[in-house]
Write a protein that holds these residues in place. Structure first.
Motif, PDB file in Angstrom:
ATOM      1  N   UNK A 181       4.638   6.885   2.576  1.00 45.44           N
ATOM      2  CA  UNK A 181       5.015   5.566   3.094  1.00 45.44           C
ATOM      3  C   UNK A 181       4.536   4.470   2.154  1.00 45.44           C
ATOM      4  N   UNK A 182       5.335   3.399   2.123  1.00 44.06           N
ATOM      5  CA  UNK A 182       4.916   2.154   1.490  1.00 44.06           C
ATOM      6  C   UNK A 182       4.871   1.088   2.574  1.00 44.06           C
ATOM      7  N   UNK A 183       3.739   0.373   2.650  1.00 51.82           N
ATOM      8  CA  UNK A 183       3.555  -0.658   3.680  1.00 51.82           C
ATOM      9  C   UNK A 183       3.424  -1.997   2.983  1.00 51.82           C
ATOM     10  N   UNK A 184       4.274  -2.937   3.386  1.00 56.64           N
ATOM     11  CA  UNK A 184       4.290  -4.272   2.786  1.00 56.64           C
ATOM     12  C   UNK A 184       3.561  -5.245   3.723  1.00 56.64           C
ATOM     13  N   UNK A 185       2.671  -6.026   3.129  1.00 55.69           N
ATOM     14  CA  UNK A 185       1.815  -6.928   3.897  1.00 55.69           C
ATOM     15  C   UNK A 185       1.996  -8.369   3.432  1.00 55.69           C
ATOM     16  N   UNK A 203       0.853  -1.187   0.000  1.00 54.15           N
ATOM     17  CA  UNK A 203       0.000   0.000   0.000  1.00 54.15           C
ATOM     18  C   UNK A 203       0.885   1.233   0.000  1.00 54.15           C
ATOM     19  N   UNK A 204       0.473   2.269  -0.731  1.00 57.95           N
ATOM     20  CA  UNK A 204       1.182   3.551  -0.766  1.00 57.95           C
ATOM     21  C   UNK A 204       0.257   4.621  -0.203  1.00 57.95           C
ATOM     22  N   UNK A 205       0.748   5.337   0.836  1.00 59.89           N
ATOM     23  CA  UNK A 205      -0.102   6.336   1.493  1.00 59.89           C
ATOM     24  C   UNK A 205       0.695   7.618   1.751  1.00 59.89           C
ATOM     25  N   UNK A 206      -0.055   8.718   1.996  1.00 63.97           N
ATOM     26  CA  UNK A 206       0.547   9.991   2.390  1.00 63.97           C
ATOM     27  C   UNK A 206      -0.101  10.444   3.694  1.00 63.97           C
ATOM     28  N   UNK A 207       0.763  10.746   4.696  1.00 61.67           N
ATOM     29  CA  UNK A 207       0.275  11.252   5.980  1.00 61.67           C
ATOM     30  C   UNK A 207      -0.265  12.655   5.768  1.00 61.67           C
ATOM     31  N   UNK A 208      -1.540  12.865   6.041  1.00 67.02           N
ATOM     32  CA  UNK A 208      -2.169  14.161   5.803  1.00 67.02           C
ATOM     33  C   UNK A 208      -1.565  15.259   6.666  1.00 67.02           C
TER      34      UNK A 208
END
Length: 226
Positions: free
Chosen positions: A203-207, A192-197
């Motif tokens: 961040x990239x989160x590997x699951x 998942x690729x996200x941006x802290x508002x």
């Protein structure tokens, strides 16, 4: 003749008087003995009645004390029995969803208590730092095996992936913007690729999927750009 007659009469009267006195004395003696006997019976009878009454009073007092002690013990033990009964009832009536939620909470607590390991050495110039945590655990699942990964928004598997993202970053779904959620190289790996508002950090989160236990975060990368 006249003198002897008078003497005989006197002797007869004297004899009768003695007999009367003897009978009277015997009667007086008998009456005295009866009075003594009656008084003795009355005295000892009252003593016996008094002793019986005292014994009965002592027995009643003892029985009353025993009843009070038993009542106090029952009152003391009653709240403990109610607490135990209430506790058992609460445990028995606890729904499965609540138990699962508690287990997940415990796992998340363990995740928070474990120290996150940070590495700033990466061959990828886009990676600022890499974070791992041995305390990260599967977030739980309601899905059955064999598991099939899904990337449809609103799907239970999609929601469980986002739950794992929050577990790894500590950010709620409303605290970040999701740019990508897709295959991480295999059926049981996702990224998942996200941006802290708030901070603007990327961040990239590997699951990784753990059989029967759900998605588990394995690595978080802070990157320069998504």
């Amino acid at each position: 003749m006249s003198l002897n007659h008078r003497d005989g009469s006197r002797y007869g009267r004297t004899t009768k008087r003695k007999k009367s006195n003897l009978v009277l004395n015997v009667l007086i003696g008998l009456v005295f003995i009866f009075i003594i006997f009656l008084g003795t019976q009355l005295f000892f009878g009252k003593s016996d009645d008094k002793q019986v009454s005292t014994n009965e009073q002592e027995l009643n007092e003892t029985a009353g004390k025993n009843d009070d002690i038993a009542a106090e013990e029952n009152e003391e033990s009653a709240p403990e029995e109610e607490e135990e009964s209430d506790s058992k009832t609460a445990d028995e009536e606890k729904p499965a969803d609540e138990e699962e939620s508690e287990e997940n909470t415990d796992e998340n607590t363990e995740n928070e208590d474990s120290e996150t390991q940070v590495s700033e050495n990466s061959d990828d110039p886009n990676v600022i730092k890499t974070m791992t945590n041995p305390g990260w655990a599967p977030v739980g699942t309601s899905q059955s095996e064999p598991h099939t990964s899904a990337y449809e928004e609103g799907h239970v598997d999609w929601d469980e992936k986002l739950k794992a993202v929050s577990a790894a970053t500590g950010l709620a779904s409303g605290d970040y913007t999701l740019y990508f959620l897709g295959n991480g190289g295999s059926e049981h790996h996702s990224v998942a690729s996200i941006k802290n508002k708030a901070s603007g950090e990327n961040f990239k989160i590997y699951l990784e999927w753990v059989t029967g236990k759900g998605w588990k975060p394995t690595k978080v990368e802070q990157v320069k750009s998504l």
